[in-house]
Design a protein around this motif. Structure first.
Motif, PDB file in Angstrom:
ATOM      1  N   PRO A 130     -16.784  31.059 -41.129  1.00  0.00           N
ATOM      2  CA  PRO A 130     -18.129  31.553 -40.815  1.00  0.00           C
ATOM      3  C   PRO A 130     -18.577  31.148 -39.422  1.00  0.00           C
ATOM      4  N   ALA A 131     -19.435  31.988 -38.828  1.00  0.00           N
ATOM      5  CA  ALA A 131     -19.914  31.731 -37.476  1.00  0.00           C
ATOM      6  C   ALA A 131     -21.099  30.786 -37.499  1.00  0.00           C
ATOM      7  N   GLY A 132     -21.256  30.033 -36.405  1.00  0.00           N
ATOM      8  CA  GLY A 132     -22.381  29.116 -36.272  1.00  0.00           C
ATOM      9  C   GLY A 132     -22.285  28.382 -34.959  1.00  0.00           C
ATOM     10  N   PRO A 133     -23.407  27.882 -34.426  1.00  0.00           N
ATOM     11  CA  PRO A 133     -23.373  27.134 -33.165  1.00  0.00           C
ATOM     12  C   PRO A 133     -22.592  25.835 -33.331  1.00  0.00           C
ATOM     13  N   LEU A 134     -21.868  25.442 -32.268  1.00  0.00           N
ATOM     14  CA  LEU A 134     -21.072  24.217 -32.320  1.00  0.00           C
ATOM     15  C   LEU A 134     -21.979  23.006 -32.516  1.00  0.00           C
ATOM     16  N   VAL A 135     -21.538  22.109 -33.387  1.00  0.00           N
ATOM     17  CA  VAL A 135     -22.295  20.895 -33.693  1.00  0.00           C
ATOM     18  C   VAL A 135     -21.491  19.688 -33.221  1.00  0.00           C
ATOM     19  N   VAL A 136     -22.039  18.933 -32.265  1.00  0.00           N
ATOM     20  CA  VAL A 136     -21.394  17.716 -31.763  1.00  0.00           C
ATOM     21  C   VAL A 136     -22.220  16.524 -32.231  1.00  0.00           C
ATOM     22  N   THR A 137     -21.654  15.731 -33.116  1.00  0.00           N
ATOM     23  CA  THR A 137     -22.375  14.595 -33.686  1.00  0.00           C
ATOM     24  C   THR A 137     -22.016  13.310 -32.950  1.00  0.00           C
ATOM     25  N   GLY A 138     -22.813  12.277 -33.210  1.00  0.00           N
ATOM     26  CA  GLY A 138     -22.513  10.959 -32.637  1.00  0.00           C
ATOM     27  C   GLY A 138     -21.165  10.446 -33.096  1.00  0.00           C
ATOM     28  N   ARG A 139     -20.782  10.801 -34.334  1.00  0.00           N
ATOM     29  CA  ARG A 139     -19.476  10.388 -34.840  1.00  0.00           C
ATOM     30  C   ARG A 139     -18.360  10.954 -33.991  1.00  0.00           C
ATOM     31  N   THR A 140     -18.468  12.216 -33.596  1.00  0.00           N
ATOM     32  CA  THR A 140     -17.436  12.857 -32.773  1.00  0.00           C
ATOM     33  C   THR A 140     -17.335  12.180 -31.412  1.00  0.00           C
ATOM     34  N   ILE A 141     -18.475  11.912 -30.799  1.00  0.00           N
ATOM     35  CA  ILE A 141     -18.472  11.262 -29.479  1.00  0.00           C
ATOM     36  C   ILE A 141     -17.859   9.871 -29.576  1.00  0.00           C
ATOM     37  N   ALA A 142     -18.299   9.087 -30.576  1.00  0.00           N
ATOM     38  CA  ALA A 142     -17.783   7.725 -30.727  1.00  0.00           C
ATOM     39  C   ALA A 142     -16.288   7.728 -31.017  1.00  0.00           C
ATOM     40  N   ALA A 143     -15.855   8.619 -31.913  1.00  0.00           N
ATOM     41  CA  ALA A 143     -14.439   8.679 -32.267  1.00  0.00           C
ATOM     42  C   ALA A 143     -13.581   9.075 -31.068  1.00  0.00           C
ATOM     43  N   SER A 144     -14.061  10.004 -30.253  1.00  0.00           N
ATOM     44  CA  SER A 144     -13.302  10.467 -29.093  1.00  0.00           C
ATOM     45  C   SER A 144     -13.082   9.332 -28.095  1.00  0.00           C
ATOM     46  N   PHE A 145     -14.156   8.620 -27.772  1.00  0.00           N
ATOM     47  CA  PHE A 145     -14.025   7.516 -26.811  1.00  0.00           C
ATOM     48  C   PHE A 145     -13.220   6.357 -27.407  1.00  0.00           C
ATOM     49  N   LEU A 146     -13.463   6.063 -28.657  1.00  0.00           N
ATOM     50  CA  LEU A 146     -12.757   4.944 -29.286  1.00  0.00           C
ATOM     51  C   LEU A 146     -11.254   5.202 -29.325  1.00  0.00           C
ATOM     52  N   VAL A 147     -10.879   6.405 -29.771  1.00  0.00           N
ATOM     53  CA  VAL A 147      -9.461   6.751 -29.876  1.00  0.00           C
ATOM     54  C   VAL A 147      -8.795   6.762 -28.496  1.00  0.00           C
ATOM     55  N   GLY A 148      -9.437   7.422 -27.517  1.00  0.00           N
ATOM     56  CA  GLY A 148      -8.847   7.510 -26.180  1.00  0.00           C
ATOM     57  C   GLY A 148      -8.671   6.162 -25.529  1.00  0.00           C
ATOM     58  N   ILE A 149      -9.681   5.299 -25.629  1.00  0.00           N
ATOM     59  CA  ILE A 149      -9.615   3.979 -24.983  1.00  0.00           C
ATOM     60  C   ILE A 149      -8.583   3.093 -25.674  1.00  0.00           C
ATOM     61  N   ILE A 150      -8.579   3.096 -27.012  1.00  0.00           N
ATOM     62  CA  ILE A 150      -7.635   2.228 -27.738  1.00  0.00           C
ATOM     63  C   ILE A 150      -6.200   2.645 -27.467  1.00  0.00           C
ATOM     64  N   VAL A 151      -5.915   3.960 -27.526  1.00  0.00           N
ATOM     65  CA  VAL A 151      -4.544   4.425 -27.289  1.00  0.00           C
ATOM     66  C   VAL A 151      -4.078   4.044 -25.889  1.00  0.00           C
ATOM     67  N   THR A 152      -4.938   4.238 -24.900  1.00  0.00           N
ATOM     68  CA  THR A 152      -4.565   3.915 -23.526  1.00  0.00           C
ATOM     69  C   THR A 152      -4.352   2.416 -23.355  1.00  0.00           C
ATOM     70  N   ALA A 153      -5.267   1.623 -23.914  1.00  0.00           N
ATOM     71  CA  ALA A 153      -5.163   0.165 -23.756  1.00  0.00           C
ATOM     72  C   ALA A 153      -3.923  -0.387 -24.441  1.00  0.00           C
ATOM     73  N   VAL A 154      -3.654   0.081 -25.659  1.00  0.00           N
ATOM     74  CA  VAL A 154      -2.477  -0.412 -26.392  1.00  0.00           C
ATOM     75  C   VAL A 154      -1.189  -0.019 -25.666  1.00  0.00           C
ATOM     76  N   ALA A 155      -1.140   1.232 -25.166  1.00  0.00           N
ATOM     77  CA  ALA A 155       0.068   1.688 -24.474  1.00  0.00           C
ATOM     78  C   ALA A 155       0.296   0.909 -23.177  1.00  0.00           C
ATOM     79  N   ALA A 156      -0.784   0.454 -22.526  1.00  0.00           N
ATOM     80  CA  ALA A 156      -0.658  -0.252 -21.242  1.00  0.00           C
ATOM     81  C   ALA A 156      -0.541  -1.758 -21.401  1.00  0.00           C
ATOM     82  N   LEU A 157      -0.685  -2.271 -22.632  1.00  0.00           N
ATOM     83  CA  LEU A 157      -0.707  -3.724 -22.832  1.00  0.00           C
ATOM     84  C   LEU A 157       0.611  -4.390 -22.442  1.00  0.00           C
TER      85      LEU A 157
END
Length: 832
Positions: free
Chosen positions: A349-376
């Motif tokens: 079904p169609a509808g306007p995109l919904v960006v929640t705080g959970r999505t923003i937090a998960a995106s930054f958390l995942v990106g930062i953790i993956v980068t930090a662990v890979a560079a450790l």
């Protein structure tokens, strides 16, 4: 920060791996949040005028993506509820199967959403509908249609339309179109509205309702009216508030979306896992190239902690920036995923995109953790550079591979053990085991890289550039293995899916040959929910037909477990439906008896003669005797009941009709007669046994295509890793390349040398991935043997294509790095 800015171009490609992985996480969460919001709003709108809902008690509990099945509400309750003090109006809902026929003669397909008929409620006090055009349906010859279906099918009020019902195809006048608030459809479903006086007649449920919707007199509290109505109801029915009913309906839909979201996040995790190798490789090479710089810092007084912190800071900045870009790109990914579902025949079904705080937090958390662990680990290596290294001209020698071998073995053994346990049905254990096993294989791959690179590169080493390219691939086994590991993971998963898909297709072919005893099978077309009973009745009247058996499936509760059941005529067993007997007597099916598949019998310790308690959607609990146990096959399903049980199913449609010709009638004559008899029924398609297998395998191909498209992201990141490694390797070998050019290596030869190195790395990753993936696919097939995937098939041509594609990808990945190497200024390169 200065080091980061000085090398920003070198970090762009590694950042892209995080961007792509995070965008997939953000896109997955955004899409499911958007769909969840759409359904919340829709069901809130539908129930806006409903204060209390009267419904039957749960007969079959809901499962992931499936709502609970409830007992019907008797029509005799309608006057009782109307008489409850505080009730302003009552509307009765009836629903059933109804599918619109297009002008072309084909059935309208929603792409996955239901096609249904419902009572059209014209009372403004209770109606969830908003009339868009025309008028409400009146009498047995008129219907209304949701505006979404009307627009897609190009239908207008006043036209004559055909609708497929349980009783067959019938012509109606389209009286008008309707919506739900501002929405033209209910989540993409196709809804045909019938006059309340005739809805039960056409939808196959006369004398009963799905539910009653009650509107309260203004000023009467909803909870108070609910309690009053509940007190007037007989056993087997209940009253809940309209808000509770709306929330439960939305939760059932979101439960299915949750599975879809989990599936997408698994692929996002794979992409990030592969991206981790790229980041690790990038920082490892950057640290190696900055060895003298870091050693000088140590000589000037920098502590190991400060050096580690500086490298990790670079990684964190890359992670934050890449996560921000990935979050923005995730909006496009969400739209792309929706388009992918549509391209494969589904509808969202169609509808306007919904960006929640959970999505923003998960995106930054995942990106930062993956980068930090890979560079450790590279950061720790940076801090270990001794100050004396500042005085050395050459890089430190490659460390011994014994530690990698030991680490690989220590990871691989428990990883494989967890995979074996996970194959018994524990998906979380299987996923974690695959992750650990892949890490173990990646740790062991440096040991294999030299001999495999030597062998792969042999055909390409006839000339000097090829020899140099092979030596470059063999020079640093850790780097080669790390670069190839990313490609290995992606291709391992693709190969496993290919093996499992090929095995499923082979199993379906064998199933059709061993389980279907009829000459022809009538099935529903894509998008239809089943076959009206008239199909079997019409075919049975043909003089060319000797026997017709119909199969009908539904959910039931068997000894407290919700499972699928199938109902067939008892005389079909051994004729149209072929079963391989394990114990008991599979030919003795009758009312009061049940046949059980071998895997279910083993799982729940059932033997011939045992008693099981079965609750059907529209019938109470009954004790059935296990008459026999048969070898599992998908046609019969886990439990086989006599066709007399189908009257207690929720569905009124047949899943398939098995057709056998009269003795002496040629197969072509039978096929022609059946095709002619069903020509005006657009949801019916007739197959012989070979065509049934081909149709089923096409559906498997669609699923495999969807999975492979999602896995292409991880393979794309792996190719990006090859580009990044080659680019950084050229910077590292600038002086070497200058010297080679100075002693006569031409530009084309330089390009060929870099291309050979890239192809060897790609083929190494591809061969390792295909070997691992094939082994995993074989293990999955063995684990699913009891679920109907009985045949093992390895698609060797497809796997060979994967190897060839990996070689081509390696050549393409080398284009830009090879071009840069060939264009190096010879004197400046030597002076570097």
């Amino acid at each position: 920060m200065r080091s980061l800015l000085a090398r920003k171009l070198r970090l762009v490609l590694s950042a892209m791996a995080v961007v792509l992985g995070v965008s997939f996480v953000a896109g997955s969460l955004t899409l499911t949040d958007t769909l969840g919001r759409v359904f919340d709003n829709l069901f809130t709108t539908v129930n806006a005028k409903t204060d209390v809902v009267v419904r039957g008690q749960v007969a079959i509990a809901g499962e992931t993506g499936l709502a609970a099945q409830r007992q019907p509400v008797s029509a005799a309750l309608l006057p009782t509820v109307r008489g409850v003090p505080g009730v302003l109006a009552v509307a009765a809902d009836t629903s059933g199967y109804a599918q619109v026929v297009l002008r072309s003669g084909k059935a309208y397909s929603t792409g996955g959403a239901p096609s249904m008929g419902r009572t059209y409620d014209g009372n403004p006090l209770t109606s969830p509908y908003t009339l868009r055009s025309g008028a409400a349906p009146s009498g047995p010859d008129q219907v209304a249609l949701d505006a979404g279906t009307a627009k897609a099918a190009h239908l207008r009020a006043g036209e004559q339309i055909s609708v497929i019902l349980v009783g067959g195809v019938r012509r109606f006048t389209l009286s008008g179109t309707f919506g739900f608030g501002t929405s033209d459809s209910l989540g993409g479903a196709s809804i045909v509205g019938f006059d309340s006086a005739v809805a039960g007649q056409f939808l196959g449920r006369p004398g009963e309702y799905e539910q009653l919707r009650v509107a309260a007199v203004p000023g009467v509290p909803t909870s108070q009216l609910r309690d009053r109505v509940a007190a007037a109801l007989p056993p087997g029915t209940e009253a809940v508030t309209g808000k509770q009913s709306a929330a439960e309906s939305a939760d059932a839909i979101k439960s299915a979306l949750g599975f879809f979201n989990t599936l997408l996040l698994v692929f996002a995790g794979v992409a990030l896992f592969v991206g981790g190798f790229l980041i690790f490789n990038t920082f490892t090479m950057l640290v190696a190239q900055r060895q003298r710089e870091l050693a000088l810092l140590r000589a000037l007084g920098a502590s190991r902690r400060q050096v580690t912190s500086s490298v990790l800071t670079e990684a964190l900045v890359v992670g934050v920036c890449a996560s921000a870009l990935g979050l923005g790109l995730g909006m496009l990914v969400a739209l792309g995923l929706k388009a992918l579902v549509s391209a494969l025949g589904g509808t969202l079904p169609a509808g306007p995109l919904v960006v929640t705080g959970r999505t923003i937090a998960a995106s930054f958390l995942v990106g930062i953790i993956v980068t930090a662990v890979a560079a450790l680990l590279p950061a720790r290596r940076a801090s270990a550079v001794p100050p004396i290294a500042a005085m050395r001209e050459a890089a430190q020698p490659e460390s011994n591979l014994r530690r990698s071998t030991a680490t690989g073995v220590c990871l691989l053994i428990p990883g494989v053990a967890m995979v074996v346990v996970g194959l018994q049905g524990r998906l979380a254990t299987l996923g974690l085991g695959c992750l650990i096993a892949f890490l173990g294989i990646a740790a062991l791959s440096p040991v294999l890289s030299r001999p495999i690179a030597l062998t792969i590169g042999a055909p390409m080493a006839r000339k000097i550039p090829g020899r140099l390219g092979r030596l470059n691939a063999m020079r640093n086994p850790r780097r080669t293995a790390s670069t190839a590991a990313a490609l290995m993971i992606g291709l391992a998963l693709v190969s496993a899916v290919s093996v499992l898909g090929a095995s499923a297709k082979a199993s379906v072919s064998v199933l059709v040959q061993n389980a279907v005893g009829s000459d022809l099978v009538a099935e529903q077309t894509s998008g239809a929910e089943g076959l009206p009973p008239e199909v079997a009745q019409r075919i049975a009247r043909l003089p060319e037909v000797g026997r017709v058996d119909h199969l009908r499936g539904d959910r039931a509760n068997v000894d407290g477990r919700v499972t699928a059941v199938t109902a067939v005529p008892a005389t079909a067993v051994g004729r149209s439906v072929l079963l391989e007997q394990v114990s008991g007597d599979v030919t003795s099916l009758a009312p009061g008896r049940v046949l059980v598949a071998q895997d279910q019998a083993k799982m729940h310790h059932l033997t011939a003669g045992a008693r099981v308690t079965v609750i059907l959607p529209r019938g109470g609990a009954r004790q059935l005797t296990v008459a026999g146990i048969y070898k599992t096959n998908q046609l019969a399903g886990p439990y086989l009941l006599d066709s007399s049980a189908a009257q207690f199913f929720e569905t009124t449609l047949d899943g398939a009709v098995l057709i056998s010709g009269r003795q002496g009638v040629a197969a072509a004559t039978l096929r022609t007669a059946v095709d002619r008899a069903t020509a005006d029924m657009p949801t019916v398609v007739v197959f012989d046994r070979k065509e049934v297998a081909a149709n089923a395998t096409r559906q498997i191909d669609t699923v495999i295509a969807f999975i492979n498209v999602l896995l292409l992201l991880s393979i794309g990141i792996a190719v990006l890793g090859i580009v990044n490694t080659l680019a950084l390797s050229i910077i590292e070998r600038t002086r070497e390349l200058g010297l080679l050019r100075a002693i006569g290596l031409g530009r084309m030869q330089t390009r060929r040398m870099i291309s050979v190195e890239a192809v060897i790395v790609s083929l190494f990753g591809a061969l390792l991935g295909i070997a691992v993936g094939t082994a995993l696919g074989i293990a999955l097939q063995n684990a699913l043997n009891g679920q109907g995937i009985t045949e093992l098939a390895v698609p060797y041509p497809r796997l060979a294509i994967f190897v060839l594609a990996a070689g081509v990808a390696g050549m393409l990945a080398a284009v830009m790095p090879a071009r840069r190497a060939a264009r190096l200024d010879v004197l400046r390169a030597i002076a570097t």
